[in-house]
Write a protein that holds these residues in place. Sequence first.
Motif, mmCIF file in Angstrom:
data_model
loop_
_atom_site.group_PDB
_atom_site.id
_atom_site.type_symbol
_atom_site.label_atom_id
_atom_site.label_comp_id
_atom_site.label_asym_id
_atom_site.label_seq_id
_atom_site.Cartn_x
_atom_site.Cartn_y
_atom_site.Cartn_z
ATOM 1 N N TRP A 57 2.783 6.950 -10.936
ATOM 2 C CA TRP A 57 3.243 7.058 -12.336
ATOM 3 C C TRP A 57 3.042 5.740 -13.085
ATOM 4 O O TRP A 57 2.601 5.732 -14.234
ATOM 5 C CB TRP A 57 4.711 7.452 -12.345
ATOM 6 N N CYS A 58 3.345 4.614 -12.436
ATOM 7 C CA CYS A 58 3.159 3.308 -13.090
ATOM 8 C C CYS A 58 1.687 3.036 -13.360
ATOM 9 O O CYS A 58 1.318 2.512 -14.416
ATOM 10 C CB CYS A 58 3.754 2.202 -12.213
ATOM 11 N N ARG A 59 0.825 3.383 -12.420
ATOM 12 C CA ARG A 59 -0.603 3.160 -12.625
ATOM 13 C C ARG A 59 -1.148 4.010 -13.763
ATOM 14 O O ARG A 59 -1.954 3.550 -14.576
ATOM 15 C CB ARG A 59 -1.363 3.461 -11.335
ATOM 16 N N SER A 60 -0.685 5.253 -13.850
ATOM 17 C CA SER A 60 -1.129 6.101 -14.967
ATOM 18 C C SER A 60 -0.603 5.592 -16.300
ATOM 19 O O SER A 60 -1.296 5.626 -17.323
ATOM 20 C CB SER A 60 -0.666 7.537 -14.731
ATOM 21 N N LEU A 61 0.649 5.072 -16.309
ATOM 22 C CA LEU A 61 1.212 4.523 -17.538
ATOM 23 C C LEU A 61 0.443 3.288 -17.998
ATOM 24 O O LEU A 61 0.115 3.135 -19.184
ATOM 25 C CB LEU A 61 2.684 4.193 -17.328
ATOM 26 N N LEU A 62 0.133 2.391 -17.055
ATOM 27 C CA LEU A 62 -0.642 1.201 -17.396
ATOM 28 C C LEU A 62 -2.040 1.577 -17.877
ATOM 29 O O LEU A 62 -2.595 0.944 -18.785
ATOM 30 C CB LEU A 62 -0.727 0.268 -16.197
ATOM 31 N N GLU A 100 0.827 -1.210 0.000
ATOM 32 C CA GLU A 100 0.000 0.000 0.000
ATOM 33 C C GLU A 100 0.860 1.258 0.000
ATOM 34 O O GLU A 100 0.521 2.257 -0.645
ATOM 35 C CB GLU A 100 -0.913 -0.024 1.216
ATOM 36 N N ALA A 101 1.976 1.192 0.700
ATOM 37 C CA ALA A 101 2.877 2.351 0.690
ATOM 38 C C ALA A 101 3.487 2.567 -0.693
ATOM 39 O O ALA A 101 3.667 3.704 -1.144
ATOM 40 C CB ALA A 101 3.980 2.160 1.732
ATOM 41 N N LEU A 102 3.812 1.453 -1.394
ATOM 42 C CA LEU A 102 4.379 1.565 -2.733
ATOM 43 C C LEU A 102 3.365 2.116 -3.729
ATOM 44 O O LEU A 102 3.695 2.930 -4.591
ATOM 45 C CB LEU A 102 4.887 0.204 -3.208
ATOM 46 N N LYS A 103 2.113 1.683 -3.600
ATOM 47 C CA LYS A 103 1.081 2.191 -4.497
ATOM 48 C C LYS A 103 0.808 3.665 -4.262
ATOM 49 O O LYS A 103 0.466 4.396 -5.191
ATOM 50 C CB LYS A 103 -0.211 1.398 -4.323
ATOM 51 N N GLY A 104 0.942 4.112 -3.028
ATOM 52 C CA GLY A 104 0.692 5.521 -2.741
ATOM 53 C C GLY A 104 1.859 6.431 -3.049
ATOM 54 O O GLY A 104 1.710 7.663 -3.017
#
Length: 254
Positions: A38-43, A28-32
């Motif tokens: 940036w990775c979530r927006s890229l995916l 959860e800390a890594l996702k936040g």
Amino acid sequence: MAALRVARRMFCAAAESASAPVKQSRWEALKGSKAGVWCRSLLSDYKEACREILVGARDRPVKASLYATLLGGALACSHTTPDYSSFEATFLDRSAQLGLLSPWNRSSTSDGHMQSLAKLRNEGRLRHISLGLLSLIYYADFDPNVTLYEAQCSNLSVRWRDLPQRVLDVGFAGRWWNLDSKMQDYDINEEEFKHLPPHMQVTSPPSVHEVERNERLHKESWLPLTVNDEEMDTNVVDRREKSISGKSQPKPLT
């Protein structure tokens, strides 16, 4: 008093647990974090692009098929692009084929091209460059091991605008096209036919009827000869007449 003391302790423990920060897991800390966002927006962008590609391919199948064919052809050409070792192997193979012929039977075009390539190769002046879809063989002014100033200075090296004038061969789809073109009809010496008239210097392939006629004549040449009765009687009469005429001639006096 004891009950009051216990209640006060329980109230203090509850307050401390409520005021303590909640610990998060590493995922959860890594996702936040910024990298996770940036990775979530890229995916998400890639997902949206793939969805648009699928929708466009369904709406325009012809255009999508054309793009897929071009992309597949580009990948195939990139996979089959020949390298310098392929050029050297092809050059040695063609040189061996040409060396089996007499100098009187070699094509001057093929012989001259192979001699120039052999000279540049022995001098170490051949260079190779890969452009992805195709490869180029060009010549340089010096061997890379030469320690002259002109050979080592980067400002005096071959410029990109001068490269088209130095190109010797183009490798595409697993072949070296200029080398194959120069070796076409390598066993025909054009100098032997340059004194002939123009219409005799050019030969055209035979037609289908001519090929069938030549094959029929070739097969008939292997058949046994047949002689009819009239020809046999005529031959017998001729032999008899020749024998009679020979006997009737007077013998010369000795």
